[in-house]
Motif scaffolding. Structure first.
Motif, PDB file in Angstrom:
ATOM      1  N   THR A 272      10.261 -79.501 -37.212  1.00  0.00           N
ATOM      2  CA  THR A 272      11.587 -79.643 -37.619  1.00  0.00           C
ATOM      3  C   THR A 272      12.029 -81.314 -37.454  1.00  0.00           C
ATOM      4  O   THR A 272      12.507 -81.515 -38.806  1.00  0.00           O
ATOM      5  N   ALA A 273      11.002 -82.360 -36.872  1.00  0.00           N
ATOM      6  CA  ALA A 273      11.404 -83.386 -36.924  1.00  0.00           C
ATOM      7  C   ALA A 273      11.005 -83.492 -38.738  1.00  0.00           C
ATOM      8  O   ALA A 273      11.746 -84.573 -39.227  1.00  0.00           O
ATOM      9  N   LEU A 274      10.064 -82.978 -38.896  1.00  0.00           N
ATOM     10  CA  LEU A 274       9.328 -83.347 -40.255  1.00  0.00           C
ATOM     11  C   LEU A 274      10.228 -83.001 -40.972  1.00  0.00           C
ATOM     12  O   LEU A 274      10.846 -83.824 -42.637  1.00  0.00           O
ATOM     13  N   SER A 275      10.706 -81.644 -40.922  1.00  0.00           N
ATOM     14  CA  SER A 275      11.962 -81.302 -42.229  1.00  0.00           C
ATOM     15  C   SER A 275      13.336 -82.467 -42.648  1.00  0.00           C
ATOM     16  O   SER A 275      13.700 -82.322 -43.280  1.00  0.00           O
ATOM     17  N   GLU A 276      13.945 -82.914 -41.402  1.00  0.00           N
ATOM     18  CA  GLU A 276      14.925 -83.974 -42.051  1.00  0.00           C
ATOM     19  C   GLU A 276      14.185 -85.423 -41.987  1.00  0.00           C
ATOM     20  O   GLU A 276      15.426 -85.835 -42.527  1.00  0.00           O
ATOM     21  N   ARG A 277      12.489 -85.257 -42.477  1.00  0.00           N
ATOM     22  CA  ARG A 277      12.217 -86.994 -42.234  1.00  0.00           C
ATOM     23  C   ARG A 277      12.904 -86.962 -43.817  1.00  0.00           C
ATOM     24  O   ARG A 277      12.777 -85.990 -44.811  1.00  0.00           O
TER      25      ARG A 277
ATOM     26  N   THR B 217      17.175 -76.547 -38.963  1.00  0.00           N
ATOM     27  CA  THR B 217      16.610 -77.215 -38.587  1.00  0.00           C
ATOM     28  C   THR B 217      17.786 -77.236 -37.424  1.00  0.00           C
ATOM     29  O   THR B 217      17.384 -78.103 -36.128  1.00  0.00           O
ATOM     30  N   ARG B 222      15.659 -74.324 -31.322  1.00  0.00           N
ATOM     31  CA  ARG B 222      14.705 -75.212 -31.824  1.00  0.00           C
ATOM     32  C   ARG B 222      13.267 -74.598 -33.300  1.00  0.00           C
ATOM     33  O   ARG B 222      12.861 -73.811 -32.929  1.00  0.00           O
ATOM     34  N   PRO B 223      13.648 -74.529 -35.291  1.00  0.00           N
ATOM     35  CA  PRO B 223      13.026 -74.051 -35.280  1.00  0.00           C
ATOM     36  C   PRO B 223      11.059 -74.336 -35.442  1.00  0.00           C
ATOM     37  O   PRO B 223      11.177 -75.477 -36.363  1.00  0.00           O
ATOM     38  N   GLY B 226      10.949 -75.922 -39.130  1.00  0.00           N
ATOM     39  CA  GLY B 226      11.456 -76.545 -39.766  1.00  0.00           C
ATOM     40  C   GLY B 226      11.855 -75.090 -40.785  1.00  0.00           C
ATOM     41  O   GLY B 226      11.847 -74.358 -40.647  1.00  0.00           O
ATOM     42  N   VAL B 227      11.422 -76.377 -41.881  1.00  0.00           N
ATOM     43  CA  VAL B 227      12.487 -75.219 -43.116  1.00  0.00           C
ATOM     44  C   VAL B 227      10.829 -74.925 -43.965  1.00  0.00           C
ATOM     45  O   VAL B 227      11.252 -74.731 -44.936  1.00  0.00           O
ATOM     46  N   TYR B 228       9.955 -75.048 -42.777  1.00  0.00           N
ATOM     47  CA  TYR B 228       8.898 -74.710 -43.960  1.00  0.00           C
ATOM     48  C   TYR B 228       8.534 -73.316 -44.092  1.00  0.00           C
ATOM     49  O   TYR B 228       7.782 -72.389 -44.602  1.00  0.00           O
TER      50      TYR B 228
END
Lengths: 286, 530
Positions: A272-277, B217, B222-223, B226-228
């Motif tokens: 999630t943190a990586l996606s928002e970077r 996100t 919390r996913p 993420g977006v993947y």
């Protein structure tokens, strides 16, 4: 007299969008041609629809928009004092925090008043906390604190401003069916696919998510970049050679490069943190 | 082997801009430019790939307003007129530039280009591009998503649930009629999502939507990926989210590919550089200059000075940028591979009009991208979003966050001091339509026609494009006129319906101007209790 939205406008200017320009398929070219939409050219939209209503629209985690309409009768109630010999009153929006409750007029977590120009018909309400449920009443408040509500809005929710912390993971399985809608079933966990099995068997990289130890994730190391040249640089050089051009030009965004990261903690392996970077919303600084 | 998926999504949309009432509409030219520069060049690319047996995947949304214009015989013939004019201009340009070979070469190129477009439009596509997209979909290489009827921005219409429902129902029904199949995906206009809209989509059998990054996100839980990977909304509709890196690399006007100095400069069109005596017949009759598509310069640099456009350099850059994009995806997938127990998906949605119109070389970039991915097959594989869901039917469940791809990620582009006045009227208009539909469930004859037109006027007023133009500030007058006109027409129809005194002559004038959704079912505006 304050113009509608002045207050909110100033606040928003401070965090002007970081040019995230979004091109559209057209742009203006000087003046406008005469429009053929002349049928109703002389008419105007009504000032009022002779109804009493208050509508809230959340704009972002920190701003609500309100618009209202009042019947002639309700507009007239202004002139009738709240009681014999009552004090002067002023128009306000009373905003209630009704997160998690069915509002009955007295069970809100709190409320605040926003002074408004009732004739403006619309206003912006700054919020101090996102992720809450709000409703509002439009009415008059006297100097001694009495409140005469004229109309109440529906409940709305201000959106989340940052990722939720922790994970409370639930899973669904959705399968297409002949009939609409499709079939949704709860699923205990994510099934691992073939890739993950081979990966676990063959990879030296340990993933705390796979091994289930979330409290004390083992340190993960990824290999540092070798000295091989960045492929982008190679391309740029190739280009320079081809046209005798410099390598100047717009700079490309620097990607997050795993080779350059030493992944030491959950933070860096958190997707999630990586996606928002590199994702800029322009609102987190508020 | 490490592997990940890349889903390229092109969102093709223009608001309904047909103006049958006059023959020199400035706004219609936006459609003609988009056909010449984006839609047909994209089609050429996709068909070229298909003919060569290249196994590519692309997800495309074509909005009902755009599709309606593409299939309108009047606009089709006006587009051909425009092409004829530009071919004529091409001949003149070849003459005019005869003492400047580098410009003349470009003039010849543009002339050939317009001749080719005309030939394809007339003979290959028989004036209807939708048919060509439909055939590509039938081949399984592209997937076409449905969208809202008139690109209504749903999070700001949801104070009237009937308004959102009608945008969805009419949009999906139109898609079925146009493309002959039930859509799997639904393009939320401006990626505008609010919790609950997925329930309405589910009722129509929609499997997935695409959101801005923080839609996922910042979802309720919390996913994990993420977006993947997508998350399932509580309804079971899958929500994919846009990858921020992909957006920046292509989208940003500052640091993205389209700003490269070798690419064609969008803003230098001969329409603005030449005397009206010469260019007058090719721009708007009133002397208003509008793009001809004859653009001879490259971006060159940040300053005003521009050098002549060199197509070969630009083409080479498109190839290099495609290569770069793929390298970046490999890098991303490599990193994700150590963190995920499944193949990641990288979702890259763009406005289709960026490709070819704003970024002239965009279709070439797309062409190189598809070819290179196919040729190398290393780590990156192209998918459509429904193919992904077929492979991974179990996903994390979470309620996505309210979000859009507009400025600052929420609703402020479509609701601020420059356009906020519209919402009071849109709200009232939606309530009126609910009542009309509720009171006349079985209308016939003129009453039926009037109710159908009322529904069209409401939908046209709701287009997000008008508030978007007011926000930008440069098209405010046109946008204001459009909203006002549609709302006033709805108001008049309401009066006539309520008093059962419909003016047939006026109604048919309006029907001819706002000619969209011939089969609309006005009853979709009904709500319980009315």
């Amino acid at each position: 007299v304050q113009r509608v939205g002045d207050e909110a406008g100033r606040g928003r200017d401070a965090l002007k969008p970081r040019s995230k320009s979004k091109p559209k398929a057209s742009r203006p070219k000087g003046g406008r041609p005469p429009s053929g939409l002349a049928i109703e050219a002389s008419e105007n939209l009504p000032e009022s629809y002779a109804t009493t209503r208050l509508v809230l629209l959340p704009i972002d985690p920190y701003t609500l928009h309100a618009f209202w309409d009042l019947t002639r009768d309700d507009q007239g109630r202004r002139r009738k004092p709240l009681g014999e010999g009552s004090l002067p009153s002023r128009a306000v929006l009373r905003v209630y925090d009704v997160t998690g409750v069915m509002f009955d007029g007295s069970n809100a977590h709190g409320s605040f008043d926003v002074d408004i120009d009732i004739a403006a018909g619309r206003w912006y309400i700054p919020l101090s906390s996102p992720e809450k449920s709000y409703l509002a009443e439009l009415g008059y408040r006297t100097e001694d604190g009495q409140f005469l509500p004229l109309v109440r809005s529906e409940t709305v929710h201000a959106p989340r401003a940052r990722p939720a912390s922790g994970t409370d993971e639930q899973y669904l399985m959705v399968t297409a069916g002949e009939d609409l809608p499709f079939k949704v079933t709860e699923h205990a966990s994510l099934p691992e696919d073939r890739i993950s099995r081979t990966k676990r068997e063959s990879s030296a990289i340990r993933n705390p998510d796979l091994e289930g130890d979330r409290e004390n994730p083992p340190p993960i190391e990824t290999k540092r970049a070798t000295t091989a040249e960045d492929p982008l640089e190679t391309l740029r050089k190739k280009l320079a050679g081809l046209y005798g051009l410099g390598t100047e030009g717009p700079s490309y965004p620097s990607p997050v490069r795993s080779e350059n990261l030493r992944i030491e903690d959950q933070e860096n392996s958190d997707l999630t943190a990586l996606s928002e970077r590199g994702f800029s919303l322009g609102i987190s600084s508020r | 082997m490490k592997q990940g998926y890349l889903a390229i999504i092109l969102h093709a949309h223009l608001p309904y801009l047909g103006h049958a009432e006059y023959d020199d509409s400035l706004e219609e030219n936006w459609l003609y430019e988009a056909i010449s520069e984006a839609y047909m060049p994209i089609l050429f690319v996709l068909e070229g790939l298909a003919e060569e047996g290249i196994d590519f995947r692309l997800t495309l949304s074509i909005t009902p307003t755009l599709a309606s214009m593409l299939s309108d015989p009047l606009l089709q013939s006006r587009y051909l007129d425009r092409l004829d004019l530009l071919i004529d201009l091409g001949k003149k340009e070849i003459l005019r530039t005869r003492s400047h070979p580098e410009f003349q070469a470009l003039a010849r190129r543009y002339h050939r280009r317009f001749v080719k477009l005309r030939d394809a439009y007339l003979n290959r596509y028989d004036r209807n591009l939708l048919q060509a997209f439909k055939q590509l979909e039938e081949s399984g290489r592209i997937e076409i998503m449905a969208s809202a009827a008139t690109h209504g921005y749903l999070p700001l219409l949801c104070a009237n649930e009937s308004a959102v429902r009608a945008q969805i129902d009419v949009g999906i029904e139109y898609h079925r009629r146009t493309f002959g199949r039930r859509p799997e995906g639904f393009w939320l206009p401006e990626c505008g999502y609010y919790p609950g809209v997925d329930e309405l989509l589910k009722e129509k059998g929609i499997r997935y939507v695409v959101l801005e990054t923080h839609g996922i996100t910042r979802s309720e839980s919390r996913p994990r990926y993420g977006v993947y990977a997508p998350v399932y909304c509580p309804s079971g509709v899958a929500a994919f989210a846009r990858d921020a890196d992909c957006s920046r690399q292509v989208w940003s006007s500052v640091e993205g590919y389209p700003g490269d100095y070798d690419y064609r400069e969008f803003y230098r069109d001969i329409a603005y550089d030449l005397d009206l005596d010469y260019i007058g017949p090719y721009v708007h009759r009133g002397g208003i200059r509008l793009d001809t598509g004859f653009k001879y310069f490259r971006i060159t640099g940040k300053e005003g000075h521009k050098e002549v456009y060199v197509p070969e350099w630009a083409e080479r850059k498109a190839e290099i940028h495609a290569e770069h994009f793929i390298l970046e995806r490999r890098r991303q997938i490599k990193q994700l591979d150590s963190l995920m127990d499944r193949n990641p998906i990288v979702v890259a949605p763009y406005d289709a009009e960026l490709f070819g119109h704003w970024w002239f070389e965009g279709p070439k970039w797309l062409n190189y991208l598809m070819r290179k991915v196919h040729k190398k097959q290393e780590m990156v594989r192209l998918v459509t979003l429904s193919e992904y869901l077929e492979q991974y039917s179990v996903n994390q469940a979470s309620t996505p966050s309210v979000s859009s791809w507009g400025r600052n990620g929420f609703h402020e582009t479509w609701l601020n001091v420059r356009n906020d006045w519209v919402y009071r009227h849109l709200h009232e208009a939606a309530s009126s339509m609910e009542k009309l539909a509720g009171r006349h469930p079985r209308a016939k004859g003129l009453m039926l026609d009037a109710l159908k037109q009322a529904a069209r006027e409401l939908l046209l007023a709701q287009a997000s494009d008008w508030t978007f133009m007011m926000d930008k500030g440069d098209m405010t007058e046109y946008a204001t006129k459009r909203i006002r006109t549609h709302l006033l027409r709805l108001g008049r129809l309401k009066e006539q319906i309520e008093s059962r005194s419909i003016d047939p002559a006026w109604l048919s004038t309006v029907e001819n101007q706002d000619r969209i959704f011939p089969h609309i079912d006005y009853r979709c505006f009904r709500v319980e209790g009315h």
